[in-house]
Scaffold this active site. Structure first.
Site, PDB file in Angstrom:
ATOM      1  CG  ASP A 319      -0.189  -0.445   2.734  1.00 37.48           C
ATOM      2  OD1 ASP A 319       0.724  -0.957   2.407  1.00 37.48           O
ATOM      3  OD2 ASP A 319      -0.809   0.050   3.557  1.00 37.48           O
ATOM      4  CD  GLU A 503       7.765   1.504   6.322  1.00 34.52           C
ATOM      5  OE1 GLU A 503       6.872   0.941   6.628  1.00 34.52           O
ATOM      6  OE2 GLU A 503       7.888   2.670   6.425  1.00 34.52           O
TER       7      GLU A 503
END
Length: 570
Positions: A319, A503
């Site tokens: 996403d 991340e």
């Protein structure tokens, strides 16, 4: 049995519903498909349902830079009473919405910034992070959106204050590497508990994540635990593996060719495959304003359709990505639910194979044969419908246009990862990945620059691992080494400069964290930590493990996959 602290009173649900009936009509498009509280008293409701117009007003007022902040806020008293106060006060002169929120809610605390000891190697830094990222939520506050879990767990880090489904497998790889098998066992137990409680593993342990799952890695988690505990782990979690499979396949028995139901699709030739799906078609509470703006930007589509496709993309883990869009520059063209993803179906193939192995371990040969047959049927469907013969790589299937999509993404490596690819096709995928996705800092997610975080130039740790291990499975060791070495160099250079793991990474160079998406770059970071430790083992010999990335590229990978190739690889 679901603990009482995560139940909601039937009377409270009905009271909220009655009290807000008139006001909520304005937000019918937001809540029309939410679960009816009276039909399932076991399922706690997300904050947009509990708080109705108050939630909408707070999020639209943008009181907090991150929409997840209020979604994670805890009501200090009965939401019904808070709503009654809000209705009485909101039109009064001098009403201050932020003050009202501060009085009636406990906001999530910002995590203390972790300052690592000076001079730590990469491995030492990661090992020191495990306790920092560990959480325990056996008991939670009443009306909290956080769902309790029986055992401790490791969170990704940053704004992600809860456990996430697919992140956790790659985190667990690192925990196992650090000999924290107790934590691995605890996290598998937590996911087994969630399957028993909710019928599936939600996106994360928040009420607003219950309407969807994420890439199904539970089978990999159980297989990982079995490396330490033997077949006992497979036998112990066989019931939960079966329930997970039932969730993904729900409704398949009634489908006719050309039909879809939630997460399962039946193609015209009778092949059964799966897609991502969220049970709700409303804005996501954690991205409320952004989703409303996305829907408004495309008035030619029903807002509920866009909301479900946004939610379903969140279920995919990607996403967002051009992979799901008709126009890579326009998020409102997203149509996740009309796409059959190659990676999802590879993972479900692995689930079927694990179910076969677990059934055999439990002594049920007949059931094992049935799961093997299902896996073989899915493998044939992957080869028939998710292989782009013109381009020479695995890709997603387009239900809307009834054809294979042309876009190459890192998801093309998943059939190799689960040993479901034909050997000649695996070689073609390796060549394509090397030619189109391999960058100086690792494997790009796609070759499209859309501004979305699951596109170029970003590379993500889980996809690097899937690629490296998948390529090794088929003897493509040179390409596997390039992916491994380049990504590790990127991680090391970033760590040398910033003393943290992040991340995602910009793989167009080395030493830079990734960008794009809905929120700032997060550090921590669970799955990067896990993959980094595993990859360090790949490039360093077992008799001489390394704590940081060597300055000189090794000639070859030192480790080999432990999984047994399927018949397709022979």
């Amino acid at each position: 049995m679901i603990p009482p602290e995560i139940r909601r009173s039937v009377l409270l649900q009905k009271a909220i519903k009655l009290a807000l009936a008139g006001t909520l009509l304005t937000f019918a498009s937001f809540s029309a498909t939410a679960a009816d509280p009276s039909s399932d008293t076991e399922t706690p409701q997300p904050p947009d349902i509990l708080l109705g117009p108050l939630f909408n007003d707070v999020q639209n007022a943008k009181l907090f830079p991150d929409q997840k902040t209020f979604a994670d806020a805890i009501p200090n008293s009965d939401p019904l009473m808070i709503l009654a106060d809000y209705r009485m006060q909101r039109n009064q002169s001098g009403f201050d919405l932020r003050h009202f929120v501060d009085v009636n809610f406990t906001l999530p605390k910002a995590g203390e910034k972790y300052v690592p000891p000076a001079g730590q190697s990469l491995r030492e830094h990661i090992d020191g992070l495990w306790p920092v990222l560990t959480r325990s939520t056996k008991n939670v506050e009443k009306w909290d959106s956080l769902l309790p879990l029986p055992e401790s767990y490791v969170v990704p880090g940053g704004r992600f204050r809860e456990i996430y489904y697919w992140d956790s497998y790659f985190t667990m790889l690192g925990l196992a590497e650090s000999e924290h098998w107790d934590k691995v066992a605890d996290m598998v137990a937590n996911f087994g508990y969630e399957i028993d409680a909710w019928g599936h593993i939600p996106n994360g342990n928040r009420t607003y994540y219950l309407s969807r799952s994420q890439p199904p890695f539970f089978a990999f988690m159980v297989e990982l635990l079995a490396q330490h505990e033997g077949d006992d782990a497979l036998k112990e979690y066989l019931p939960q593996l079966q329930k997970e499979y039932a969730y993904w396949m729900e409704g398949v028995e009634t489908l006719q060719p050309g039909q879809q139901n939630q997460r399962v699709v039946k193609l015209e030739d009778g092949s059964v495959l799966n897609r991502y799906w969220d049970d709700r078609d409303t804005p996501r509470p954690e991205s409320w304003v952004e989703d409303i703006a996305t829907a408004k930007s495309n008035p030619n589509r029903p807002a509920t359709e866009i909301y479900r496709d946004l939610r379903s993309a969140a279920a995919s883990g990607w996403d967002f990505s051009s992979r799901w869009m008709d126009n890579p520059q326009q998020l409102s063209t997203i149509r996740t639910t009309t796409i059959v993803p190659v990676d999802l179906n590879a993972l479900l193939y692995q689930l079927e194979k694990t179910l076969a192995r677990a059934s055999a371990a439990a002594g049920d040969r007949a059931e094992a044969s049935q799961y093997d047959a299902l896996a073989n049927a899915r493998q044939k469907a992957i080869e028939m419908h998710l292989w782009n013969n013109k381009e020479g790589w695995y890709a997603d299937y387009d239900l809307k246009n009834n054809k294979i999509r042309d876009q190459l993404t890192a998801a093309a490596l998943f059939p190799l990862y689960v040993n479901a690819a034909a050997k000649d096709r695996a070689a073609k995928v390796a060549a394509a990945a090397q030619a189109h996705l391999l960058q100086p800092g690792g494997l790009a997610t796609t070759s499209v620059k859309s501004g979305q975080q699951w596109d170029a130039p970003n590379g993500w740790a889980p996809l690097q691992w899937v690629a490296a291990e998948g390529l090794q499975n088929y003897g493509q060791d040179d390409v596997a080494m390039e992916v491994t070495w380049r990504f590790l160099t990127n991680v090391q250079h970033t760590y040398d400069r910033e003393k943290k793991l992040v991340e995602k990474y910009d793989v167009s160079s080395t030493g830079t964290g990734g960008g794009g998406g809905e929120y700032p770059l997060q550090d921590g970071f669970g799955w990067t930590n896990g993959v980094t430790l595993k990859m360090l083992d790949l490039i360093c010999p077992q008799e001489k493990p390394c704590d940081s990335v060597p300055s000189t590229r090794p000639a070859s990978l030192s480790a080999t996959p432990t999984k047994t190739p399927s018949a397709a690889t022979q």
